[in-house]
Design an enzyme around this catalytic site. Structure first.
Site, PDB file in Angstrom:
ATOM      1  CG  ASN A 164     -47.271 -68.147  17.646  1.00  0.00           C
ATOM      2  OD1 ASN A 164     -47.627 -68.178  16.476  1.00  0.00           O
ATOM      3  ND2 ASN A 164     -46.866 -69.224  18.297  1.00  0.00           N
ATOM      4  CG  ASP A 214     -49.093 -68.343  12.411  1.00  0.00           C
ATOM      5  OD1 ASP A 214     -49.234 -69.370  11.720  1.00  0.00           O
ATOM      6  OD2 ASP A 214     -49.060 -68.359  13.653  1.00  0.00           O
ATOM      7  CD  GLU A 250     -44.840 -69.138  13.653  1.00  0.00           C
ATOM      8  OE1 GLU A 250     -46.065 -69.300  13.762  1.00  0.00           O
ATOM      9  OE2 GLU A 250     -44.024 -70.080  13.642  1.00  0.00           O
ATOM     10  CD  GLU A 299     -49.433 -73.130  10.870  1.00  0.00           C
ATOM     11  OE1 GLU A 299     -49.270 -73.290  12.081  1.00  0.00           O
ATOM     12  OE2 GLU A 299     -50.164 -72.252  10.387  1.00  0.00           O
TER      13      GLU A 299
HETATM   14  P1  C2E Z   1     -50.761 -71.464  15.778  1.00  0.00           P
HETATM   15  O1  C2E Z   1     -49.660 -70.467  15.891  1.00  0.00           O
HETATM   16  O2  C2E Z   1     -51.444 -71.570  14.446  1.00  0.00           O
HETATM   17  O3  C2E Z   1     -50.114 -72.839  16.215  1.00  0.00           O
HETATM   18  C1  C2E Z   1     -50.408 -74.073  15.631  1.00  0.00           C
HETATM   19  C2  C2E Z   1     -51.415 -74.833  16.471  1.00  0.00           C
HETATM   20  O4  C2E Z   1     -51.788 -76.003  15.746  1.00  0.00           O
HETATM   21  C3  C2E Z   1     -50.862 -75.328  17.788  1.00  0.00           C
HETATM   22  O5  C2E Z   1     -51.946 -75.364  18.712  1.00  0.00           O
HETATM   23  C4  C2E Z   1     -50.428 -76.748  17.461  1.00  0.00           C
HETATM   24  O6  C2E Z   1     -50.397 -77.604  18.565  1.00  0.00           O
HETATM   25  C5  C2E Z   1     -51.503 -77.164  16.484  1.00  0.00           C
HETATM   26  N1  C2E Z   1     -51.038 -78.199  15.534  1.00  0.00           N
HETATM   27  C6  C2E Z   1     -49.775 -78.383  15.075  1.00  0.00           C
HETATM   28  N2  C2E Z   1     -49.728 -79.395  14.190  1.00  0.00           N
HETATM   29  C7  C2E Z   1     -50.987 -79.871  14.063  1.00  0.00           C
HETATM   30  C8  C2E Z   1     -51.578 -80.931  13.284  1.00  0.00           C
HETATM   31  O7  C2E Z   1     -50.925 -81.659  12.526  1.00  0.00           O
HETATM   32  N3  C2E Z   1     -52.923 -81.115  13.406  1.00  0.00           N
HETATM   33  C9  C2E Z   1     -53.676 -80.337  14.242  1.00  0.00           C
HETATM   34  N4  C2E Z   1     -54.992 -80.599  14.308  1.00  0.00           N
HETATM   35  N5  C2E Z   1     -53.157 -79.345  14.993  1.00  0.00           N
HETATM   36  C10 C2E Z   1     -51.825 -79.102  14.914  1.00  0.00           C
HETATM   37  P2  C2E Z   1     -51.789 -74.735  20.164  1.00  0.00           P
HETATM   38  O8  C2E Z   1     -50.442 -75.034  20.715  1.00  0.00           O
HETATM   39  O9  C2E Z   1     -52.997 -75.182  20.908  1.00  0.00           O
HETATM   40  O10 C2E Z   1     -51.849 -73.169  19.935  1.00  0.00           O
HETATM   41  C11 C2E Z   1     -53.010 -72.550  19.460  1.00  0.00           C
HETATM   42  C12 C2E Z   1     -52.733 -71.111  19.093  1.00  0.00           C
HETATM   43  O11 C2E Z   1     -52.445 -70.332  20.275  1.00  0.00           O
HETATM   44  C13 C2E Z   1     -51.502 -70.929  18.207  1.00  0.00           C
HETATM   45  O12 C2E Z   1     -51.882 -71.168  16.887  1.00  0.00           O
HETATM   46  C14 C2E Z   1     -51.115 -69.505  18.487  1.00  0.00           C
HETATM   47  O13 C2E Z   1     -51.869 -68.610  17.689  1.00  0.00           O
HETATM   48  C15 C2E Z   1     -51.537 -69.300  19.937  1.00  0.00           C
HETATM   49  N6  C2E Z   1     -50.358 -69.388  20.805  1.00  0.00           N
HETATM   50  C16 C2E Z   1     -49.759 -70.495  21.326  1.00  0.00           C
HETATM   51  N7  C2E Z   1     -48.709 -70.150  22.111  1.00  0.00           N
HETATM   52  C17 C2E Z   1     -48.623 -68.776  22.065  1.00  0.00           C
HETATM   53  C18 C2E Z   1     -47.755 -67.816  22.669  1.00  0.00           C
HETATM   54  O14 C2E Z   1     -46.802 -68.126  23.382  1.00  0.00           O
HETATM   55  N8  C2E Z   1     -48.016 -66.492  22.400  1.00  0.00           N
HETATM   56  C19 C2E Z   1     -49.048 -66.088  21.599  1.00  0.00           C
HETATM   57  N9  C2E Z   1     -49.233 -64.789  21.406  1.00  0.00           N
HETATM   58  N10 C2E Z   1     -49.884 -66.974  21.016  1.00  0.00           N
HETATM   59  C20 C2E Z   1     -49.669 -68.300  21.241  1.00  0.00           C
HETATM   60 CA    CA Z   2     -47.875 -69.788  14.899  1.00  0.00          CA
HETATM   61 CA    CA Z   3     -50.544 -71.172  12.450  1.00  0.00          CA
END
Ligand code: C2E
Ligand code: CA
Ligand code: CA
Ligand code: CA
Length: 277
Positions: free
Chosen positions: A117, A179, A149, A234
């Site tokens: 991301n 995304d 993304e 997703e």
């Molecule tokens: P995102 O890019 O939309 O990532 C998908 C989020 O949805 C992830 O949450 C993931 O754990 C969660 N998810 C995946 N499959 C499912 C599912 O089946 N059901 C549900 N309810 N949730 C699911 P996460 O890991 O908490 O990350 C949240 C957001 O934080 C990400 O949304 C992304 O925008 C951001 N993020 C995470 N890591 C990074 C990073 O290294 N850099 C940047 N810039 N942003 C990050």
């Molecule tokens: Ca993403």
């Molecule tokens: Ca996403």
């Protein structure tokens, strides 16, 4: 009533106090967290709808803090963005993805592409392309194993700059994914003006899995096909959703149904067990 109000106020301010505390903690400790390896990259499988095989994985940051314990991305990503510190995290994430891909190559495993991301703020704070290029060079990686993304909300500001960045990424051989498609306000405009390789349909559409949301998803997939963009859904959690998405020709799937984000070694074991690869 007065007493009740007082209590409500206390609960509220306690919550706020904690949030502010986490906030200043994150700001003060991001460097340390990156240097000491408190930030770990988890990988979530992405599968091909038709075969059920692993098509790639998404890198998602996790912060295991010795003082705070586990911090969720929504506790630190927005803070780092607002404070213009997000590049510190994302530089690290890109480097880690490169190292991970190198380890796969060294172990003579087939290379599974990684998407990561990139925040809108990153484009102001760092040269994302040269960061990726140096990681690719240092690790001797094939280019298309790293995918970028970018969220739809990123397109709202700095239009020209981001437009140019996307073309530069793609011109240099790095696929760019849109995304959270459908979560913002400018979805269709974004598709008209920018060139993406793939579109990730926001998981909100699957959360309410009814006739209307199914129709919306179907139209999005059809529209994407018509303009030559691949689609990924997703937040896939149930077999029913998988079957629906397969029936409408959505090409890739990601969600808890196939696996949560997890450390790389766990992902490998998980995929073997579930016959994803
Ligand atoms: P995102 O890019 O939309 O990532 C998908 C989020 O949805 C992830 O949450 C993931 O754990 C969660 N998810 C995946 N499959 C499912 C599912 O089946 N059901 C549900 N309810 N949730 C699911 P996460 O890991 O908490 O990350 C949240 C957001 O934080 C990400 O949304 C992304 O925008 C951001 N993020 C995470 N890591 C990074 C990073 O290294 N850099 C940047 N810039 N942003 C990050
Ligand atoms: Ca993403
Ligand atoms: Ca996403
Ligand atoms: Ca999201």
């Amino acid at each position: 009533i007065k007493r009740e109000r007082g209590r409500a106020y206390c609960v509220f301010s306690e919550h706020l106090r904690q949030e502010l505390a986490v906030r200043s903690y994150v700001i003060a400790h991001i460097d340390e967290a990156v240097e000491n390896g408190y930030i770990e990259i988890y990988y979530q499988p992405v599968v091909r709808t038709l075969t059920g095989n692993l098509a790639g994985m998404e890198a998602l940051a996790r912060w295991h803090d010795p003082v705070y314990g586990f911090l969720r991305p929504n506790q630190f990503i927005p803070v780092l963005e607002e404070e213009r510190l997000i590049d510190k995290l994302d530089r690290y994430v890109i480097r880690e993805c490169g190292r991970q891909l190198r380890r796969q190559m060294d172990a003579h495993q087939p290379i599974v592409p990684i998407s990561f991301n990139v925040s809108r703020m990153d484009f102001q704070l760092m040269d994302v392309l040269s960061e990726i290029e140096s990681v690719v060079r240092e690790n001797g990686l094939p280019r298309d194993c790293l995918r970028i993304e970018i969220t739809e909300t990123a397109m709202v500001q700095d239009r020209n700059r981001i437009l140019e960045m996307i073309d530069r990424f793609r011109g240099n051989g790095y696929p760019v994914w849109l995304d959270d498609f459908g979560s913002g306000y400018s979805s269709l405009n974004v598709l008209k003006d920018y060139h993406f390789d793939e579109l990730k349909i926001d998981m909100e559409f699957l959360r309410v899995f009814n006739d209307t949301s199914r129709k919306i998803i179907t139209s999005v997939v059809m529209m994407a096909k018509a303009i030559g963009i691949h689609t990924l859904a997703e937040g896939v959690e149930t077999r029913e959703q998988v079957e629906f998405l397969r029936s409408i020709g959505c090409e890739k799937l990601q969600g808890y149904y196939y696996g949560r984000p997890m450390p790389y070694d766990e992902l490998v074991a998980h995929c073997r067990e579930r016959h994803l690869c």
